[in-house]
Design a protein around this motif. Sequence first.
Motif, PDB file in Angstrom:
ATOM      1  N   ASP A 231      35.765  49.125  44.672  1.00  0.00           N
ATOM      2  CA  ASP A 231      35.510  50.013  43.543  1.00  0.00           C
ATOM      3  C   ASP A 231      34.197  49.640  42.871  1.00  0.00           C
ATOM      4  OD1 ASP A 231      37.731  51.442  44.005  1.00  0.00           O
ATOM      5  OD2 ASP A 231      38.953  50.527  42.439  1.00  0.00           O
TER       6      ASP A 231
ATOM      7  N   SER B 272      39.246  63.746  39.747  1.00  0.00           N
ATOM      8  CA  SER B 272      40.064  62.798  40.493  1.00  0.00           C
ATOM      9  C   SER B 272      41.373  62.556  39.760  1.00  0.00           C
ATOM     10  CB  SER B 272      39.298  61.486  40.659  1.00  0.00           C
ATOM     11  OG  SER B 272      40.191  60.458  40.981  1.00  0.00           O
TER      12      SER B 272
ATOM     13  N   GLU C 298      43.609  60.417  40.525  1.00  0.00           N
ATOM     14  CA  GLU C 298      43.795  58.976  40.411  1.00  0.00           C
ATOM     15  C   GLU C 298      43.096  58.446  39.165  1.00  0.00           C
ATOM     16  OE1 GLU C 298      42.798  54.942  42.987  1.00  0.00           O
ATOM     17  OE2 GLU C 298      42.121  56.902  43.726  1.00  0.00           O
ATOM     18  N   MET C 299      41.853  58.889  38.944  1.00  0.00           N
ATOM     19  CA  MET C 299      41.082  58.395  37.818  1.00  0.00           C
ATOM     20  C   MET C 299      41.618  58.933  36.494  1.00  0.00           C
ATOM     21  SD  MET C 299      38.872  56.277  37.035  1.00  0.00           S
ATOM     22  CE  MET C 299      37.712  55.761  38.267  1.00  0.00           C
TER      23      MET C 299
ATOM     24  N   ASN D 177      44.632  59.734  35.820  1.00  0.00           N
ATOM     25  CA  ASN D 177      45.927  59.135  35.471  1.00  0.00           C
ATOM     26  C   ASN D 177      45.854  57.630  35.318  1.00  0.00           C
ATOM     27  OD1 ASN D 177      46.985  61.682  35.691  1.00  0.00           O
ATOM     28  ND2 ASN D 177      47.601  61.417  37.833  1.00  0.00           N
ATOM     29  N   SER D 178      44.672  57.049  35.553  1.00  0.00           N
ATOM     30  CA  SER D 178      44.615  55.594  35.526  1.00  0.00           C
ATOM     31  C   SER D 178      44.439  55.094  34.093  1.00  0.00           C
ATOM     32  CB  SER D 178      43.475  55.097  36.414  1.00  0.00           C
ATOM     33  OG  SER D 178      42.265  55.226  35.729  1.00  0.00           O
ATOM     34  N   SER D 179      44.598  53.792  33.930  1.00  0.00           N
ATOM     35  CA  SER D 179      44.560  53.199  32.585  1.00  0.00           C
ATOM     36  C   SER D 179      43.157  53.292  31.985  1.00  0.00           C
ATOM     37  CB  SER D 179      44.953  51.737  32.672  1.00  0.00           C
ATOM     38  OG  SER D 179      43.943  51.031  33.369  1.00  0.00           O
TER      39      SER D 179
ATOM     40  N   ASN E  46      40.857  50.658  33.368  1.00  0.00           N
ATOM     41  CA  ASN E  46      40.338  50.990  34.689  1.00  0.00           C
ATOM     42  C   ASN E  46      39.144  51.933  34.592  1.00  0.00           C
ATOM     43  OD1 ASN E  46      40.391  50.744  37.387  1.00  0.00           O
ATOM     44  ND2 ASN E  46      42.346  51.784  37.700  1.00  0.00           N
ATOM     45  N   LEU E  47      39.300  52.923  33.704  1.00  0.00           N
ATOM     46  CA  LEU E  47      38.243  53.916  33.509  1.00  0.00           C
ATOM     47  C   LEU E  47      36.986  53.259  32.949  1.00  0.00           C
ATOM     48  CD1 LEU E  47      37.709  56.959  33.708  1.00  0.00           C
ATOM     49  CD2 LEU E  47      38.420  57.165  31.332  1.00  0.00           C
TER      50      LEU E  47
END
Length: 334
Positions: free
Chosen positions: A56, A302, A304-305, A307-309, A312-313
């Motif tokens: 990543d 995305s 995934e992005m 819904n991510s924390s 993470n973002l």
Amino acid sequence: MSESDSSCIDAHGLDTHLHLRIASVFIILACATTGTLFPVLARRSKWLHVPKFVFDFAKYFGSGVIIATAFIHLLAPALEALSSPCLSPAWAEYPYALALCLLSIFSIFIVELVAFRWGTAKLDSIGLRHDPHGHHTGSHAAHGPEGTQTPPSDVEEALQKPQQHHHHLGDSASAQIVGIAILEFGVLLHSVLIGLTLAVDEKFRILFIVIVFHQTFEGLGLGSRLAFIKLPPKYNWVPILAACVFGVSTPVGIAVGLAVRSSYDPGSATASIVSGILDSLSAGILIYTGLVELLAHEFLFSKEMMNSSNGNLVYAIGTMLLGCGLMALLGKWA
């Protein structure tokens, strides 16, 4: 005016650091190829477990690098080259560099649209089952005869989330392949050009160091994307080939530059026009790719992005800004 006139006359003091220039072909070949192949091979290897956050990091860092490259390392030099006092006054009548960049952006958009429609049909025929919206064809497709050709990750995805529809093109294999092909093309053109510049530039040493970093970073960015394309097993050689082609691109540019260096004068009007036009077109390709493929698809569209924390973002955006910032800073020296 006298100074600019003299700078338009051939300047052949280019034999400085000749051995180093020749060595640079091999040094850059090694760095760029390693940078690009590493993520591809690491992802496939059984014994080398590289954590996902490393990929990543390389991916988002690479996105930042690519966007900064487009503006600072391509568009700026293009504007400068096409407004050179050595060119005929006609070149100054219109912002040609920006117009060519614009042309390039829309051309790539149309090429991608056509390639995507054609590619989807083509990939359907080899057993990569995707409909135009990039939805997986549901859970039954995974059990059907074509299931054997679908990469396992796709089968799992199709089994786990038959109801979940992906409403963006980024998931479907054809979109990924087309996107990567366009990114690769823009990066290649750019790499050949910087190789050419490196072979003939007076300020060789600092440019050489910058380009080694540049190509390694750009390689990592490209490689970490190549590593994640979902392909049927028999097409597994494609990412490796793409990585090697990128590794070879800058050395080819340097070799060509060294070969024609006696006749190619970086200060001449022809050289300014050629490099200005090519830089403008590459800038358009990378701006389009960077903003549409990388920013929009990796973040906004995305699942995934989205819904991510938050952490993470922030990590992904921070990494990207770091890549962008470092590359923009390199523009001070090269």
